[in-house]
Design an enzyme around this catalytic site. Structure first.
Site, PDB file in Angstrom:
ATOM      1  N   GLY A  86      63.686  22.794  67.574  1.00 21.22           N
ATOM      2  CA  GLY A  86      63.462  24.221  68.433  1.00 21.22           C
ATOM      3  C   GLY A  86      62.262  23.572  69.561  1.00 21.22           C
ATOM      4  N   LYS A 115      50.676  38.707  59.673  1.00 24.74           N
ATOM      5  CA  LYS A 115      51.205  38.467  60.834  1.00 24.74           C
ATOM      6  C   LYS A 115      52.571  39.498  61.106  1.00 24.74           C
ATOM      7  CE  LYS A 115      51.681  36.478  65.068  1.00 24.74           C
ATOM      8  NZ  LYS A 115      52.921  36.049  65.295  1.00 24.74           N
TER       9      LYS A 115
END
Ligand code: KPL
Length: 300
Positions: free
Chosen positions: A7, A182
């Protein structure tokens, strides 16, 4: 240690730089032969911060290379995690460690359940960077990263081995709660900024936006309270208000995805929250409403 980074987006390259600077060997795993050719052609990636630009030369390969992977850092978008992991799974060594650093929840828990023999870590970061050109990043701000082990197997040694990589890197014994915090902030801000097509701070300026945000936050508070998770010492709305104000001029990641007609991470943010709420029979109508609306964008 030799880290493979799967990624090569902003967070992946930021970490590639941090690891390399701390003396680790880094190999980038790129998605397509075209991307690999483009990287080989460029010969490096670079990160600019204030007036400084640093260049980094890391090895790069495709997922189907056959070298073993002992340390895997996975930094794809959350909807791509499962397939990305599958693409390198057979290369992992017996005692491999996997660190997942992406938005949302779901993939971390799924991989940990499906691979009980692997040492799996997860993290949450407020670090920010964006691309001005392919393989060229602008560091937006210096944030904090919290990591913790999700799997029962393994030890906490990895954190010690990462000392020196980032002085804003923290260890937590309760990564689930960190991920929920989060997630909660992202539920409060991301879908609404995408739907109203506005910056984070512009959510606070209008009564209807504030009311929608307050309703979403109340539902997230209801869900987490029922699960016995302590999100923050105060109500989520107060915490999310501060984050929206502090990041006022930012476009949230979901607003950017929708405006660039890219797939969003809604399924691992609001989708995860609604899934948990539905299972526990807790009504989350405001979250379902924004989930359906963003799904509409994704379908288009
Ligand atoms: O994490 C974020 C995101 O954009 O994904 C927030 C906290 C909303 C900041 O923009």
């Amino acid at each position: 240690m030799h880290w493979h980074i799967l990624g090569a987006g902003a967070i992946g390259l930021l970490w590639a730089a941090k690891l390399q600077k701390a003396g680790h060997q880094v190999t980038l795993i790129l998605r397509t032969p075209e991307k690999l050719a483009q990287y080989i052609d460029t010969g490096h990636f670079q990160i600019s911060h204030d007036a400084n630009t640093e260049r980094f030369v890391a090895e790069a390969e495709l997922a189907n290379s056959d070298t073993p992977i002992s340390h895997l850092l996975l930094t794809t978008k959350s909807f791509a995690v499962t397939d990305a992991f599958r693409s390198v799974k057979q290369r992992l060594t017996e005692n491999a460690r996997v660190l997942l650093l992406h938005n949302g929840m779901g993939p971390q828990q799924q991989l940990t359940e499906e691979h009980p023999q692997l040492e799996i870590w997860a993290g949450s970061t407020t670090d920010g960077a964006y691309f001005d050109h392919p393989f060229s990043l602008i560091r937006a701000g210096i944030g904090e990263t919290h990591i913790g082990r999700l799997s029962a197997c393994g030890s906490d040694l990895l954190f010690q081995e990462l000392q020196g990589v980032d002085d804003q890197l923290h260890h937590t014994a309760d990564i689930e709660t960190v991920l929920w915090r989060k997630l909660a902030i992202n539920c409060a801000i991301n879908p609404l900024t995408a739907l109203f097509n506005c910056r984070n701070g512009e959510l606070l300026k209008y009564d209807d936006r504030r009311a929608a945000m307050a309703q979403i936050c109340k539902e997230v508070d209801d869900v987490t309270r029922a699960l016995g998770i302590t999100l923050f010492e105060r109500k989520l709305m107060e915490e999310a208000w501060d984050v929206a104000e502090l990041t006022g001029s930012n476009h949230s990641s979901m607003q950017q995805d929708v405006s660039h007609k890219r797939p969003t991470e809604i399924e691992t943010i609001t989708g995860y929250l609604c899934g948990v709420a539905d299972q526990a029979n807790i009504a989350t109508p405001a979250n379902h409403l924004v989930l359906d609306a963003i799904r509409g964008f994704d379908a288009r």
